[in-house]
Design a protein around this motif. Structure first.
Motif, PDB file in Angstrom:
ATOM      1  N   ALA A 149      33.706  38.149  55.010  1.00  0.00           N
ATOM      2  CA  ALA A 149      32.819  37.242  54.281  1.00  0.00           C
ATOM      3  C   ALA A 149      32.354  37.873  52.971  1.00  0.00           C
ATOM      4  O   ALA A 149      32.324  37.204  51.927  1.00  0.00           O
ATOM      5  N   GLU A 150      32.014  39.143  53.009  1.00  0.00           N
ATOM      6  CA  GLU A 150      31.527  39.829  51.810  1.00  0.00           C
ATOM      7  C   GLU A 150      32.632  39.975  50.766  1.00  0.00           C
ATOM      8  O   GLU A 150      32.412  39.739  49.585  1.00  0.00           O
ATOM      9  N   ILE A 151      33.825  40.340  51.203  1.00  0.00           N
ATOM     10  CA  ILE A 151      34.952  40.481  50.284  1.00  0.00           C
ATOM     11  C   ILE A 151      35.260  39.133  49.617  1.00  0.00           C
ATOM     12  O   ILE A 151      35.466  39.056  48.402  1.00  0.00           O
ATOM     13  N   LEU A 152      35.285  38.070  50.404  1.00  0.00           N
ATOM     14  CA  LEU A 152      35.562  36.742  49.842  1.00  0.00           C
ATOM     15  C   LEU A 152      34.435  36.284  48.920  1.00  0.00           C
ATOM     16  O   LEU A 152      34.688  35.618  47.909  1.00  0.00           O
ATOM     17  N   ALA A 153      33.189  36.639  49.244  1.00  0.00           N
ATOM     18  CA  ALA A 153      32.052  36.286  48.383  1.00  0.00           C
ATOM     19  C   ALA A 153      32.160  37.010  47.041  1.00  0.00           C
ATOM     20  O   ALA A 153      31.915  36.410  45.980  1.00  0.00           O
ATOM     21  N   ILE A 154      32.541  38.271  47.070  1.00  0.00           N
ATOM     22  CA  ILE A 154      32.702  39.029  45.823  1.00  0.00           C
ATOM     23  C   ILE A 154      33.825  38.428  44.993  1.00  0.00           C
ATOM     24  O   ILE A 154      33.682  38.229  43.778  1.00  0.00           O
ATOM     25  N   PHE A 158      34.929  35.338  45.076  1.00  0.00           N
ATOM     26  CA  PHE A 158      34.447  34.051  44.570  1.00  0.00           C
ATOM     27  C   PHE A 158      33.516  34.257  43.376  1.00  0.00           C
ATOM     28  O   PHE A 158      33.627  33.567  42.355  1.00  0.00           O
ATOM     29  N   GLY A 159      32.625  35.220  43.470  1.00  0.00           N
ATOM     30  CA  GLY A 159      31.701  35.501  42.370  1.00  0.00           C
ATOM     31  C   GLY A 159      32.429  35.901  41.093  1.00  0.00           C
ATOM     32  O   GLY A 159      32.070  35.461  39.995  1.00  0.00           O
ATOM     33  N   LEU A 160      33.461  36.725  41.229  1.00  0.00           N
ATOM     34  CA  LEU A 160      34.235  37.129  40.057  1.00  0.00           C
ATOM     35  C   LEU A 160      34.995  35.943  39.459  1.00  0.00           C
ATOM     36  O   LEU A 160      35.089  35.813  38.232  1.00  0.00           O
ATOM     37  N   GLN A 161      35.508  35.068  40.307  1.00  0.00           N
ATOM     38  CA  GLN A 161      36.202  33.878  39.814  1.00  0.00           C
ATOM     39  C   GLN A 161      35.250  32.996  39.017  1.00  0.00           C
ATOM     40  O   GLN A 161      35.580  32.526  37.921  1.00  0.00           O
ATOM     41  N   VAL A 162      34.053  32.780  39.556  1.00  0.00           N
ATOM     42  CA  VAL A 162      33.066  31.933  38.869  1.00  0.00           C
ATOM     43  C   VAL A 162      32.632  32.577  37.561  1.00  0.00           C
ATOM     44  O   VAL A 162      32.551  31.906  36.525  1.00  0.00           O
ATOM     45  N   ALA A 163      32.355  33.880  37.580  1.00  0.00           N
ATOM     46  CA  ALA A 163      31.938  34.581  36.359  1.00  0.00           C
ATOM     47  C   ALA A 163      33.017  34.485  35.283  1.00  0.00           C
ATOM     48  O   ALA A 163      32.715  34.297  34.101  1.00  0.00           O
ATOM     49  N   ASN A 164      34.260  34.586  35.683  1.00  0.00           N
ATOM     50  CA  ASN A 164      35.368  34.474  34.737  1.00  0.00           C
ATOM     51  C   ASN A 164      35.453  33.054  34.173  1.00  0.00           C
ATOM     52  O   ASN A 164      35.608  32.863  32.961  1.00  0.00           O
ATOM     53  N   GLU A 165      35.337  32.058  35.043  1.00  0.00           N
ATOM     54  CA  GLU A 165      35.378  30.658  34.588  1.00  0.00           C
ATOM     55  C   GLU A 165      34.245  30.346  33.621  1.00  0.00           C
ATOM     56  O   GLU A 165      34.390  29.515  32.724  1.00  0.00           O
ATOM     57  N   LYS A 166      33.102  31.017  33.796  1.00  0.00           N
ATOM     58  CA  LYS A 166      31.932  30.779  32.937  1.00  0.00           C
ATOM     59  C   LYS A 166      31.909  31.708  31.725  1.00  0.00           C
ATOM     60  O   LYS A 166      30.923  31.773  31.001  1.00  0.00           O
ATOM     61  N   ASP A 167      33.014  32.431  31.514  1.00  0.00           N
ATOM     62  CA  ASP A 167      33.188  33.304  30.341  1.00  0.00           C
ATOM     63  C   ASP A 167      32.179  34.442  30.260  1.00  0.00           C
ATOM     64  O   ASP A 167      31.789  34.852  29.164  1.00  0.00           O
ATOM     65  N   PHE A 168      31.786  34.977  31.388  1.00  0.00           N
ATOM     66  CA  PHE A 168      30.941  36.169  31.380  1.00  0.00           C
ATOM     67  C   PHE A 168      31.794  37.347  30.911  1.00  0.00           C
ATOM     68  O   PHE A 168      32.981  37.430  31.234  1.00  0.00           O
ATOM     69  N   TYR A 192      43.031  41.055  49.368  1.00  0.00           N
ATOM     70  CA  TYR A 192      41.818  40.532  48.719  1.00  0.00           C
ATOM     71  C   TYR A 192      41.178  41.614  47.848  1.00  0.00           C
ATOM     72  O   TYR A 192      40.675  41.337  46.768  1.00  0.00           O
ATOM     73  N   LEU A 193      41.188  42.846  48.343  1.00  0.00           N
ATOM     74  CA  LEU A 193      40.627  43.956  47.566  1.00  0.00           C
ATOM     75  C   LEU A 193      41.424  44.156  46.277  1.00  0.00           C
ATOM     76  O   LEU A 193      40.842  44.403  45.218  1.00  0.00           O
ATOM     77  N   LEU A 194      42.741  44.034  46.352  1.00  0.00           N
ATOM     78  CA  LEU A 194      43.566  44.116  45.140  1.00  0.00           C
ATOM     79  C   LEU A 194      43.237  42.981  44.177  1.00  0.00           C
ATOM     80  O   LEU A 194      43.171  43.194  42.958  1.00  0.00           O
ATOM     81  N   ASP A 195      43.011  41.783  44.716  1.00  0.00           N
ATOM     82  CA  ASP A 195      42.617  40.647  43.873  1.00  0.00           C
ATOM     83  C   ASP A 195      41.303  40.938  43.158  1.00  0.00           C
ATOM     84  O   ASP A 195      41.143  40.619  41.977  1.00  0.00           O
ATOM     85  N   ILE A 196      40.352  41.539  43.878  1.00  0.00           N
ATOM     86  CA  ILE A 196      39.059  41.887  43.270  1.00  0.00           C
ATOM     87  C   ILE A 196      39.274  42.896  42.143  1.00  0.00           C
ATOM     88  O   ILE A 196      38.730  42.745  41.044  1.00  0.00           O
ATOM     89  N   MET A 197      40.067  43.918  42.387  1.00  0.00           N
ATOM     90  CA  MET A 197      40.326  44.923  41.349  1.00  0.00           C
ATOM     91  C   MET A 197      41.023  44.302  40.146  1.00  0.00           C
ATOM     92  O   MET A 197      40.677  44.599  38.998  1.00  0.00           O
ATOM     93  N   ASP A 198      41.983  43.413  40.387  1.00  0.00           N
ATOM     94  CA  ASP A 198      42.670  42.734  39.283  1.00  0.00           C
ATOM     95  C   ASP A 198      41.708  41.857  38.499  1.00  0.00           C
ATOM     96  O   ASP A 198      41.709  41.855  37.271  1.00  0.00           O
ATOM     97  N   ARG A 199      40.884  41.088  39.200  1.00  0.00           N
ATOM     98  CA  ARG A 199      39.925  40.195  38.520  1.00  0.00           C
ATOM     99  C   ARG A 199      38.884  40.978  37.729  1.00  0.00           C
ATOM    100  O   ARG A 199      38.406  40.500  36.705  1.00  0.00           O
ATOM    101  N   SER A 200      38.530  42.164  38.214  1.00  0.00           N
ATOM    102  CA  SER A 200      37.524  42.958  37.498  1.00  0.00           C
ATOM    103  C   SER A 200      38.019  43.352  36.112  1.00  0.00           C
ATOM    104  O   SER A 200      37.216  43.607  35.213  1.00  0.00           O
ATOM    105  N   LEU A 201      39.333  43.378  35.913  1.00  0.00           N
ATOM    106  CA  LEU A 201      39.904  43.722  34.606  1.00  0.00           C
ATOM    107  C   LEU A 201      39.769  42.587  33.597  1.00  0.00           C
ATOM    108  O   LEU A 201      40.018  42.792  32.401  1.00  0.00           O
ATOM    109  N   ASP A 202      39.364  41.400  34.054  1.00  0.00           N
ATOM    110  CA  ASP A 202      39.174  40.253  33.162  1.00  0.00           C
ATOM    111  C   ASP A 202      37.917  40.381  32.303  1.00  0.00           C
ATOM    112  O   ASP A 202      37.716  39.588  31.381  1.00  0.00           O
TER     113      ASP A 202
END
Length: 122
Positions: A20-25, A27-37, A66-76
């Motif tokens: 749940a925590e990994i998926l929440a993180i 999701f949060g990164l996806q939303v932050a990216n969509e909102k141009d943070f 999922y952890l790899l997805d988080i690391m990849d998204r963090s580069l955005d």
């Protein structure tokens, strides 16, 4: 300018709090990216999740993809940090996690929240 983004979604089939925590993180990164943070700080009371993400290498965890997805998204982002906070300091996140919504539904607030989420005694 500091901006806070709060979002909640409900995902079916969660089998562990770590998942749940990994998926929440994620999701949060996806939303932050969509909102141009540009600069993002992710806070979690799940030390295991923060430690797995902070290793910055492939995880042998069953949630490694999922952890790899988080690391990849963090580069955005220009900057993206992950911070462990104590559960006692994370009551707002707990209230958000228990906020009612249907599976697949998303709710989002920018810089403010409904009063009953900020103070559940009201």
């Amino acid at each position: 300018m500091l901006m806070c983004l709060f979002a909640v979604t409900k995902i079916g089939g969660i089998t562990s709090s770590f998942q749940a925590e990994i998926l929440a993180i994620l999701f949060g990164l996806q939303v932050a990216n969509e909102k141009d943070f540009m600069d993002v700080q992710v806070e979690s009371d799940c030390l295991m999740a923060i430690n797995e993400i902070s290793r910055k290498h492939e995880s042998l965890s069953e949630w490694g993809s999922y952890l790899l997805d988080i690391m990849d998204r963090s580069l955005d982002f220009v900057s993206c940090s992950f911070k462990h906070i104590r559960r006692s300091a994370n009551s707002l996140a707990h209230n958000l996690a228990n906020f009612y919504c249907e599976v697949g539904e998303h709710r989002m607030w920018r810089n403010s929240l409904p009063p009953d989420l900020c103070n559940p005694d009201v």
